[in-house]
Design a protein around this motif. Structure first.
Motif, mmCIF file in Angstrom:
data_model
loop_
_atom_site.group_PDB
_atom_site.id
_atom_site.type_symbol
_atom_site.label_atom_id
_atom_site.label_comp_id
_atom_site.label_asym_id
_atom_site.label_seq_id
_atom_site.Cartn_x
_atom_site.Cartn_y
_atom_site.Cartn_z
ATOM 1 N N GLY A 1 -1.677 -0.532 -3.509
ATOM 2 C CA GLY A 1 -0.220 -0.719 -3.532
ATOM 3 C C GLY A 1 0.508 0.585 -3.333
ATOM 4 N N TYR B 1 -1.136 13.641 3.822
ATOM 5 C CA TYR B 1 -2.257 12.691 3.915
ATOM 6 C C TYR B 1 -2.470 12.291 5.386
ATOM 7 N N SER C 1 0.859 -1.191 0.000
ATOM 8 C CA SER C 1 0.000 0.000 0.000
ATOM 9 C C SER C 1 0.893 1.238 0.000
HETATM 10 C C1 PLP Z 1 -0.903 11.413 -0.861
HETATM 11 C C2 PLP Z 1 -1.135 10.054 -0.276
HETATM 12 N N1 PLP Z 1 -0.068 9.337 0.144
HETATM 13 C C3 PLP Z 1 -0.237 8.106 0.684
HETATM 14 C C4 PLP Z 1 -1.488 7.543 0.834
HETATM 15 C C5 PLP Z 1 -1.640 6.168 1.425
HETATM 16 O O1 PLP Z 1 -1.858 5.255 0.389
HETATM 17 P P1 PLP Z 1 -2.655 3.866 0.550
HETATM 18 O O2 PLP Z 1 -4.092 4.205 0.781
HETATM 19 O O3 PLP Z 1 -2.399 3.173 -0.738
HETATM 20 O O4 PLP Z 1 -2.061 3.169 1.734
HETATM 21 C C6 PLP Z 1 -2.608 8.243 0.392
HETATM 22 C C7 PLP Z 1 -3.958 7.666 0.529
HETATM 23 O O5 PLP Z 1 -4.962 8.306 0.314
HETATM 24 C C8 PLP Z 1 -2.425 9.546 -0.176
HETATM 25 O O6 PLP Z 1 -3.471 10.278 -0.604
#
Ligand code: PLP
Length: 402
Positions: free
Chosen positions: A223, A118, A92
């Motif tokens: 991912g 985020y 992720s």
């Molecule tokens: C800018 C940003 N970075 C990282 C993430 C985390 O990603 P994930 O949801 O694939 O774990 C997100 C999730 O929304 C995001 O918007």
């Protein structure tokens, strides 16, 4: 079967790289699509070959948590697009962010992060790292970084455009400050993608992505990926895969390889749609402000013009009518789906204060512009006139009801 093609160099255009980089027809079957190598371990010929492979004398795969051929193809394609020496794929985006940070900093180190990030990343920076003895220091802008640098500072972390109010950070300036201080810089490039910004070319040391967003692009795979110098990626792989175990599955890697092939085309359509919706909302009386780097009124517009090829597919806007208006508007959308992700072919909209950023303390949320009237909008690739018509009708109905 023909011999494998040589890896493509960065001198090819992004559309060519997106289609071809990192892959060649399968050497044994001729399959043009990358095979999903669904195996947890890889056989070696005999006892001595096993010893040689494990001690690194003989190349080859061992165990899919460490490396896998399908995942490796995705990593090679991403590396070509970002102009990186190496890439590491994760389960992720959050695994990519946490493994990068845990790979690069240790107890006693300090991390400075700039502007909004985020919500999940905010949790890692405010919660997880401090629990492990790593001091994390939020600063509102780049001008405030210098005063916070200390001999213990190890890394500057930024996200641009930043989730959800599209804060723009000058990446070349981040790199300059970091290199002058002899520390590392990490940039989350999820919202821009390499099609719009290539942070490594601007001097940033490590790029991270939530591949769940534009890279996959269809809302059907989760991912992440980290990219940069080979030595940094070796460390991040070792912590992220061998110890934390956040590896990407070969099935997901296949989805991301497929998604990447159309990334440059999807981004263009999303940028067209976002620019149009931002311009429409900007002059609407129900809207207090629009956060879109493509609008000259955006405080980051000039920097965005320098470091982004176009201004992206995501915007946020704040209703004068606060939460009530945001709720009415979101509930009235017909074509646009209410959901928290971004970067899909379908347009998505959400209310960050009660969803993506609900875990962030209210005072911090408000300071960062995440008010109750804020809506985040991720423009998909639909026809511009259909999308605009949906936004217009939802606004018209909501304005009558509020
Ligand atoms: C800018 C940003 N970075 C990282 C993430 C985390 O990603 P994930 O949801 O694939 O774990 C997100 C999730 O929304 C995001 O918007």
């Amino acid at each position: 079967m023909s011999t494998p093609k040589q890896p493509l160099s960065r001198t090819f255009g992004l559309r060519t790289l997106a289609v071809h980089a990192g892959q060649a027809p399968d050497i044994t079957t001729g399959a043009t699509a990358t095979p999903i190598v669904a195996t947890s371990s890889f056989a070696y010929d005999d006892f001595d070959a096993g010893v040689r492979r494990f001690n690194g004398e003989q190349p080859g795969f061992l165990y899919s948590r460490f490396a896998n051929p399908t995942v490796q193809t995705f990593e090679a394609k991403m590396a070509a697009l970002e102009g990186a020496e190496s890439a590491v794929a994760f389960s992720s985006g959050s695994a990519a962010v946490s493994s990068t940070l845990l790979g690069l900093v240790s107890a006693g180190d300090e991390v400075i992060y700039v502007g909004t990030v985020y919500g999940g990343t905010d949790g890692i920076l405010r919660g997880l790292l401090p629990r492990l003895g790593i001091r994390t220091i939020p600063v509102p802008d780049l001008a405030s970084v210098q005063a916070q640098l200390s001999p213990r500072t190890r890394l500057i972390y930024v996200e641009t455009p930043a989730n959800p109010v599209m804060g723009i950070i000058d990446l070349a300036e981040v790199a300059r400050i970091a290199h002058e201080a002899g520390i590392l810089s990490v940039a989350d490039n999820t919202f821009s993608t390499p099609c719009l910004t290539q942070p490594l070319a601007l001097g940033i040391d490590v790029v991270v992505h939530s591949a769940t967003k534009y890279i996959g692009g269809h809302g059907d795979a989760t991912g992440g990926v980290a990219l940069g110098r080979a030595d940094l990626m070796k460390t991040i792989r070792s912590i992220g895969m061998k110890e934390l175990g956040g590896c990407m599955s070969p099935h997901e890697a296949f989805m991301f390889i497929r998604g990447l092939k159309t990334l440059p085309l999807r981004i263009e359509a999303a940028c067209d749609n976002a620019q149009q919706i931002a311009a429409f909302l900007h002059s609407h009386p129900a809207v207090e402000r629009v956060y879109y780097p493509g609008l000259p009124s955006h405080p980051g517009h000039e920097i965005a013009r320098r470091q982004m090829r176009r201004f992206g597919g995501i915007l946020s806007f704040e209703f004068r009518g606060g939460r009530a208006m945001a709720r009415l508007f979101l509930d009235r959308l017909q074509l646009v789906t209410q959901a928290v992700s971004v970067g899909d072919v379908d347009s998505l909209a959400c209310h960050p204060a009660s969803t993506t950023h609900s875990a962030v303390a209210e005072a911090i949320r408000l300071k960062n512009g995440v008010t109750e009237g804020l809506v985040r909008f991720s423009a998909g690739i639909e026809d511009p006139e259909d999308l605009l018509a949906d936004v217009e009708q939802a606004l018209a109905h909501a304005s009558k009801e509020v």
